[in-house]
Design an enzyme around this catalytic site. Structure first.
Site: not given
Ligand SMILES: O=C(O)[C@@H](CO)OP(=O)(O)O
Length: 226
Positions: A9, A58, A112, A139, A182
């Protein structure tokens, strides 16, 4: 040969504020809207037969903005995933009109990665608090989950089965597929398509609003440069 187009997105309002987002359902920013339109223009001439997006707004906004730029002039029609409803919907408009539409499916498996306790926290402040290395591991690593959230491995455990059971058969049947999703749900898919190792996936970044095109032939995927 058929085509698979993956796109993250455009920038969301929380991407803009540098907040961990995960499953929080945040719309696109003004910049994100422009990125999605620009991404759509890059693929406007590639025929698209079917669209998959996540259940998050999104990715859905991005899918419609991309399709608004598409040369086919076909209308993107949401196909809700209740089977009975799907069967009914098939009958409520003519097959002639159906030829001028492109079905869009909302798929939670492409949501996501769930970011657990980090959702809503500022990424830079979190790195200051816990250390840059720890936050980078949360992450980008494959098998270490952020507190209370999903690792990339856990995300892959839902994205890949859906991809293999539903998307690959579409490609096999000669359909070109567009997936709007995502950063991390797409990292799990690209990792699988390109056979990346746990170490290699640490470096894999998926930019917002940039289409990734794969050619699918005889069971294998090859990335095409735009
Ligand atoms: O906040 C998130 O959900 C994701 C994507 O923006 O974060 P990260 O940059 O760590 O992949």
């Amino acid at each position: 040969m058929t085509k698979l187009i993956l796109m993250r997105h455009g920038q969301s309002l929380w991407n803009q504020l540098n907040l961990f987002t995960g499953w929080v359902d945040i719309p696109l920013s003004h910049q994100g809207i422009h990125e999605a339109l620009e991404g759509g223009r890059k693929i406007k001439d590639i025929p698209i037969d079917i669209v998959f997006t996540s259940t998050l707004v999104r990715a859905q906004m991005t899918a419609y903005l991309v399709m608004s730029q598409h040369h086919s002039g076909k209308v993107a029609v949401v196909k809700h995933d209740d089977e009975a409803q799907l069967a009914d919907w098939g009958k409520i408009y003519s097959s002639k009109t159906e030829g001028k539409t492109i079905p869009v499916y909302y798929v939670w498996q492409f949501n996501e990665r769930y970011y657990g306790e980090l959702q809503g926290l500022n990424k830079s402040e979190t790195a200051e608090k816990y250390g840059h290395e720890q936050v980078h591991i949360w992450r980008r690593s494959y098998d270490i989950a952020p507190p209370g959230g999903e690792s990339l491995e856990m995300t892959a455990a839902r994205t890949i089965p859906y991809f293999e059971e539903t998307v690959v058969p579409m490609l096999e049947r000669g359909k070109n597929v567009f997936i709007s999703a995502h950063g991390n749900s797409l990292r799990s898919i690209v990792m699988d398509l390109e056979g990346l190792s746990k170490e290699e996936v640490l470096q894999l970044e998926i930019p917002t609003g940039a289409p990734l095109i794969f050619n699918y032939e005889q069971g294998s995927f090859t990335r095409e440069e735009l």
